[in-house]
Design a protein around this motif. Sequence first.
Motif: not given
Lengths: 111, 111
Positions: B33, B35, B37, B43, B48, B90
């Motif tokens: 995945f 993300y 932030q 998030l 994905y 992330f």
Amino acid sequence: AQSVSQHNHHVILSEAASLELGCNYSYGGTVNLFWYVQYPGQHLQLLLKYFSGDPLVKGIKGFEAEFIKSKFSFNLRKPSVQWSDTAEYFCAVKDTDKLIFGTGTRLQVFP
Amino acid sequence: DAEITQSPRHKITETGRQVTLACHQTWNHNNMFWYRQDLGHGLRLIHYSYGVQDTNKGEVSDGYSVSRSNTEDLPLTLESAASSQTSVYFCASSGQANEQFFGPGTRLTVL
């Protein structure tokens, strides 16, 4: 799709105070729920998780959370916080194989 | 020990440039995945993958792409960087238990 609400955006506590952070998810059925913590400058780490069974889940560092199905809630608790608990806390719910995160709660603990 | 690494950890680029952020995991997880932030948003899922050659769009996929040519890597590409893409990124991976393990993050600044 699932969604997660964290109502406390910023919480300030003194050391030894008790903590409860709210988390609500949007709909029922079988749910997998998580709390993650992000210490300043670090990546997210898992605090605890609920898949099934005992609705009171104990995690690391003295944290626990209670799954209340009737309230769609999964609140995080700690009886006595420490300065080192200063961090951002994220609740998440599993949606198929993805996690849906709340917007996070920033906790500041003062000595 | 198994881990997730991200590189670079910090990146400054200019508007319009193509940027690729690397993510490498040694957990042998099928699911990976990406993300971003941002303050006030928590998030948000960008893209994905559930396995090699599989990619899916997340909540905020516009302007981003991923490819999965092996189990270990899921690079994230910003086709033409925009200032709105300044963020912390992330990468995470998960196995069958659905607990996600996060990398250390990449702080991207687009000037």
